[in-house]
Design a protein around this motif. Structure first.
Motif, PDB file in Angstrom:
ATOM      1  N   GLU A  68       0.804  -1.220   0.000  1.00  0.00           N
ATOM      2  CA  GLU A  68       0.000   0.000   0.000  1.00  0.00           C
ATOM      3  C   GLU A  68       0.842   1.278   0.000  1.00  0.00           C
ATOM      4  OE1 GLU A  68      -3.879   1.457   2.377  1.00  0.00           O
ATOM      5  OE2 GLU A  68      -2.104   1.185   3.644  1.00  0.00           O
ATOM      6  N   MET A  69       1.954   1.272   0.691  1.00  0.00           N
ATOM      7  CA  MET A  69       2.724   2.501   0.905  1.00  0.00           C
ATOM      8  C   MET A  69       3.166   3.204  -0.379  1.00  0.00           C
ATOM      9  SD  MET A  69       4.706   1.421   4.391  1.00  0.00           S
ATOM     10  CE  MET A  69       5.466   3.001   4.799  1.00  0.00           C
ATOM     11  N   PRO A  70       3.603   2.504  -1.418  1.00  0.00           N
ATOM     12  CA  PRO A  70       3.941   3.217  -2.660  1.00  0.00           C
ATOM     13  C   PRO A  70       2.740   3.937  -3.274  1.00  0.00           C
ATOM     14  CG  PRO A  70       4.947   1.051  -2.652  1.00  0.00           C
ATOM     15  CD  PRO A  70       4.006   1.099  -1.477  1.00  0.00           C
ATOM     16  N   HIS A  71       1.537   3.389  -3.095  1.00  0.00           N
ATOM     17  CA  HIS A  71       0.316   4.049  -3.585  1.00  0.00           C
ATOM     18  C   HIS A  71       0.041   5.315  -2.779  1.00  0.00           C
ATOM     19  CE1 HIS A  71      -0.884   0.819  -6.305  1.00  0.00           C
ATOM     20  NE2 HIS A  71      -0.435  -0.003  -5.374  1.00  0.00           N
ATOM     21  N   ILE A  72       0.240   5.231  -1.469  1.00  0.00           N
ATOM     22  CA  ILE A  72       0.057   6.415  -0.619  1.00  0.00           C
ATOM     23  C   ILE A  72       1.055   7.490  -1.025  1.00  0.00           C
ATOM     24  CG2 ILE A  72       0.248   7.310   1.736  1.00  0.00           C
ATOM     25  CD1 ILE A  72      -0.813   4.543   2.687  1.00  0.00           C
ATOM     26  N   GLU A  73       2.294   7.092  -1.220  1.00  0.00           N
ATOM     27  CA  GLU A  73       3.349   8.029  -1.627  1.00  0.00           C
ATOM     28  C   GLU A  73       2.981   8.724  -2.946  1.00  0.00           C
ATOM     29  OE1 GLU A  73       7.311   9.837  -1.640  1.00  0.00           O
ATOM     30  OE2 GLU A  73       6.242   8.820  -0.040  1.00  0.00           O
ATOM     31  N   ALA A  74       2.631   7.920  -3.954  1.00  0.00           N
ATOM     32  CA  ALA A  74       2.384   8.461  -5.299  1.00  0.00           C
ATOM     33  C   ALA A  74       1.050   9.193  -5.419  1.00  0.00           C
ATOM     34  CB  ALA A  74       2.438   7.330  -6.324  1.00  0.00           C
ATOM     35  N   ASP A  75       0.000   8.613  -4.870  1.00  0.00           N
ATOM     36  CA  ASP A  75      -1.353   9.128  -5.123  1.00  0.00           C
ATOM     37  C   ASP A  75      -1.852  10.137  -4.087  1.00  0.00           C
ATOM     38  OD1 ASP A  75      -1.321   7.348  -7.234  1.00  0.00           O
ATOM     39  OD2 ASP A  75      -2.568   5.853  -6.221  1.00  0.00           O
ATOM     40  N   ILE A  76      -1.256  10.149  -2.920  1.00  0.00           N
ATOM     41  CA  ILE A  76      -1.730  11.056  -1.870  1.00  0.00           C
ATOM     42  C   ILE A  76      -0.619  12.020  -1.448  1.00  0.00           C
ATOM     43  CG2 ILE A  76      -2.670  11.216   0.471  1.00  0.00           C
ATOM     44  CD1 ILE A  76      -4.024   8.461  -0.074  1.00  0.00           C
ATOM     45  N   TRP A  77       0.499  11.493  -0.984  1.00  0.00           N
ATOM     46  CA  TRP A  77       1.557  12.360  -0.473  1.00  0.00           C
ATOM     47  C   TRP A  77       2.108  13.297  -1.547  1.00  0.00           C
ATOM     48  CZ3 TRP A  77       3.021  14.735   3.521  1.00  0.00           C
ATOM     49  CH2 TRP A  77       4.303  15.239   3.669  1.00  0.00           C
ATOM     50  N   ASN A  78       2.498  12.739  -2.686  1.00  0.00           N
ATOM     51  CA  ASN A  78       3.077  13.598  -3.726  1.00  0.00           C
ATOM     52  C   ASN A  78       2.090  14.644  -4.230  1.00  0.00           C
ATOM     53  OD1 ASN A  78       5.583  12.400  -3.583  1.00  0.00           O
ATOM     54  ND2 ASN A  78       5.191  10.990  -5.259  1.00  0.00           N
ATOM     55  N   HIS A  89      -0.426  16.076  -2.339  1.00  0.00           N
ATOM     56  CA  HIS A  89      -0.876  17.031  -1.318  1.00  0.00           C
ATOM     57  C   HIS A  89       0.208  17.524  -0.365  1.00  0.00           C
ATOM     58  CE1 HIS A  89      -4.933  16.257  -2.606  1.00  0.00           C
ATOM     59  NE2 HIS A  89      -4.802  14.978  -2.357  1.00  0.00           N
ATOM     60  N   LYS A  90       1.444  17.052  -0.497  1.00  0.00           N
ATOM     61  CA  LYS A  90       2.462  17.393   0.504  1.00  0.00           C
ATOM     62  C   LYS A  90       2.752  18.885   0.608  1.00  0.00           C
ATOM     63  CE  LYS A  90       6.339  16.227  -2.524  1.00  0.00           C
ATOM     64  NZ  LYS A  90       7.408  15.244  -2.693  1.00  0.00           N
ATOM     65  N   SER A  91       2.538  19.626  -0.460  1.00  0.00           N
ATOM     66  CA  SER A  91       2.789  21.070  -0.386  1.00  0.00           C
ATOM     67  C   SER A  91       1.560  21.859   0.074  1.00  0.00           C
ATOM     68  CB  SER A  91       3.269  21.591  -1.741  1.00  0.00           C
ATOM     69  OG  SER A  91       2.266  21.400  -2.708  1.00  0.00           O
ATOM     70  N   ASN A  92       0.451  21.183   0.319  1.00  0.00           N
ATOM     71  CA  ASN A  92      -0.763  21.839   0.795  1.00  0.00           C
ATOM     72  C   ASN A  92      -0.655  22.053   2.307  1.00  0.00           C
ATOM     73  OD1 ASN A  92      -3.373  22.522   1.675  1.00  0.00           O
ATOM     74  ND2 ASN A  92      -4.332  21.337   0.054  1.00  0.00           N
ATOM     75  N   PRO A  93      -0.668  23.310   2.763  1.00  0.00           N
ATOM     76  CA  PRO A  93      -0.520  23.566   4.199  1.00  0.00           C
ATOM     77  C   PRO A  93      -1.698  23.051   5.035  1.00  0.00           C
ATOM     78  CG  PRO A  93      -1.050  25.592   3.035  1.00  0.00           C
ATOM     79  CD  PRO A  93      -0.829  24.538   1.986  1.00  0.00           C
ATOM     80  N   ASP A  94      -2.792  22.668   4.390  1.00  0.00           N
ATOM     81  CA  ASP A  94      -3.965  22.161   5.098  1.00  0.00           C
ATOM     82  C   ASP A  94      -3.983  20.639   5.190  1.00  0.00           C
ATOM     83  OD1 ASP A  94      -4.954  24.722   5.508  1.00  0.00           O
ATOM     84  OD2 ASP A  94      -6.053  24.722   3.613  1.00  0.00           O
ATOM     85  N   PHE A  95      -2.868  19.983   4.836  1.00  0.00           N
ATOM     86  CA  PHE A  95      -2.813  18.521   4.818  1.00  0.00           C
ATOM     87  C   PHE A  95      -1.600  18.020   5.581  1.00  0.00           C
ATOM     88  CE2 PHE A  95      -1.506  14.470   2.784  1.00  0.00           C
ATOM     89  CZ  PHE A  95      -2.639  13.721   3.077  1.00  0.00           C
ATOM     90  N   ALA A  96      -1.795  16.937   6.332  1.00  0.00           N
ATOM     91  CA  ALA A  96      -0.693  16.264   7.015  1.00  0.00           C
ATOM     92  C   ALA A  96      -0.878  14.752   6.882  1.00  0.00           C
ATOM     93  CB  ALA A  96      -0.646  16.653   8.488  1.00  0.00           C
ATOM     94  N   LEU A  97       0.207  14.062   6.600  1.00  0.00           N
ATOM     95  CA  LEU A  97       0.200  12.602   6.479  1.00  0.00           C
ATOM     96  C   LEU A  97       1.340  12.059   7.320  1.00  0.00           C
ATOM     97  CD1 LEU A  97      -0.296   9.757   5.236  1.00  0.00           C
ATOM     98  CD2 LEU A  97       0.938  10.543   3.217  1.00  0.00           C
ATOM     99  N   TYR A  98       1.018  11.098   8.169  1.00  0.00           N
ATOM    100  CA  TYR A  98       2.030  10.434   8.983  1.00  0.00           C
ATOM    101  C   TYR A  98       1.788   8.935   8.964  1.00  0.00           C
ATOM    102  CZ  TYR A  98       3.303  14.952  10.916  1.00  0.00           C
ATOM    103  OH  TYR A  98       3.721  16.253  11.066  1.00  0.00           O
ATOM    104  N   GLY A  99       2.841   8.193   8.693  1.00  0.00           N
ATOM    105  CA  GLY A  99       2.823   6.759   8.920  1.00  0.00           C
ATOM    106  C   GLY A  99       3.128   6.547  10.392  1.00  0.00           C
ATOM    107  N   VAL A 100       2.398   5.672  11.044  1.00  0.00           N
ATOM    108  CA  VAL A 100       2.617   5.390  12.464  1.00  0.00           C
ATOM    109  C   VAL A 100       3.111   3.949  12.543  1.00  0.00           C
ATOM    110  CG1 VAL A 100       1.588   5.310  14.771  1.00  0.00           C
ATOM    111  CG2 VAL A 100       0.745   6.977  13.079  1.00  0.00           C
TER     112      VAL A 100
END
Length: 178
Positions: free
Chosen positions: A77-87, A89-100
């Motif tokens: 799953e993690m490569p999908h999160i990286e490509a489809d979500i993190w990449n 939205h990472k520059s959006n100041p209203d978004f935060a993603l953390y792997g726990v």
């Protein structure tokens, strides 16, 4: 009038997404929390020692991705999160993603992030204190929790299912429009 129609369309879309498989799935996934609950607060660190407290992220859409290096579904799953979500939205100041990362030392977590590879930050959950606020003891780690800007849980996943993953992406998109 057009703005009102678009707002109503967005609300209807969001309701439809929430009413989909996610609503019935949350009871089957071993979660202790449910959609509509305030996300349990926690404080922990990244492997490099940066302190992260969930309540400090209020005002942002937050995605928590519970994971571990030994979890094969997490690795899928993690490569999908990286490509489809993190990449996206990472520059959006209203978004935060953390792997726990559940119950692993900092060195192992850092190596894990490099192996996948992912660039979104991973948090240490050395004794499972964070995970076990969200899920039952013995429940699997491959799961995501989407939290709105007010700190309420709005979407829960378990394992990696493309349809559910696509719904989660749509939920994040809708929340970020608000």
């Amino acid at each position: 009038m057009k703005k009102l129609k678009n707002t109503l369309k967005s609300i209807i879309s969001l309701i439809a997404i929430f009413a989909g498989i996610n609503a019935s799935a949350q009871t089957d996934y071993g979660y202790l929390v449910k959609v509509g609950d305030r996300a349990p607060d926690f404080e922990t660190t990244t492997p490099d020692g940066t302190i992260v407290k969930l309540s400090d992220l209020r005002g942002k859409v937050v995605m928590l991705q519970f994971t571990a290096s030994w979890c094969s579904v997490c690795r899928k799953e993690m490569p999908h999160i990286e490509a489809d979500i993190w990449n996206k939205h990472k520059s959006n100041p209203d978004f935060a993603l953390y792997g726990v990362d559940l119950d692993e030392p900092a060195e192992k977590v850092e190596a894990f992030a490099q192996q996948i590879p992912v660039s979104y930050p991973l948090l240490l959950d050395a004794k499972g204190e964070i995970f076990y606020q969200y899920a039952e003891k013995g429940a699997g780690v491959t799961r995501n929790v989407i939290i709105d800007k007010n700190g309420k849980i709005v979407f829960l996943t378990r394992l990696f299912k493309q349809e559910e993953f696509d719904q989660m992406k749509a939920v994040i998109e809708e929340l970020l429009k608000k």
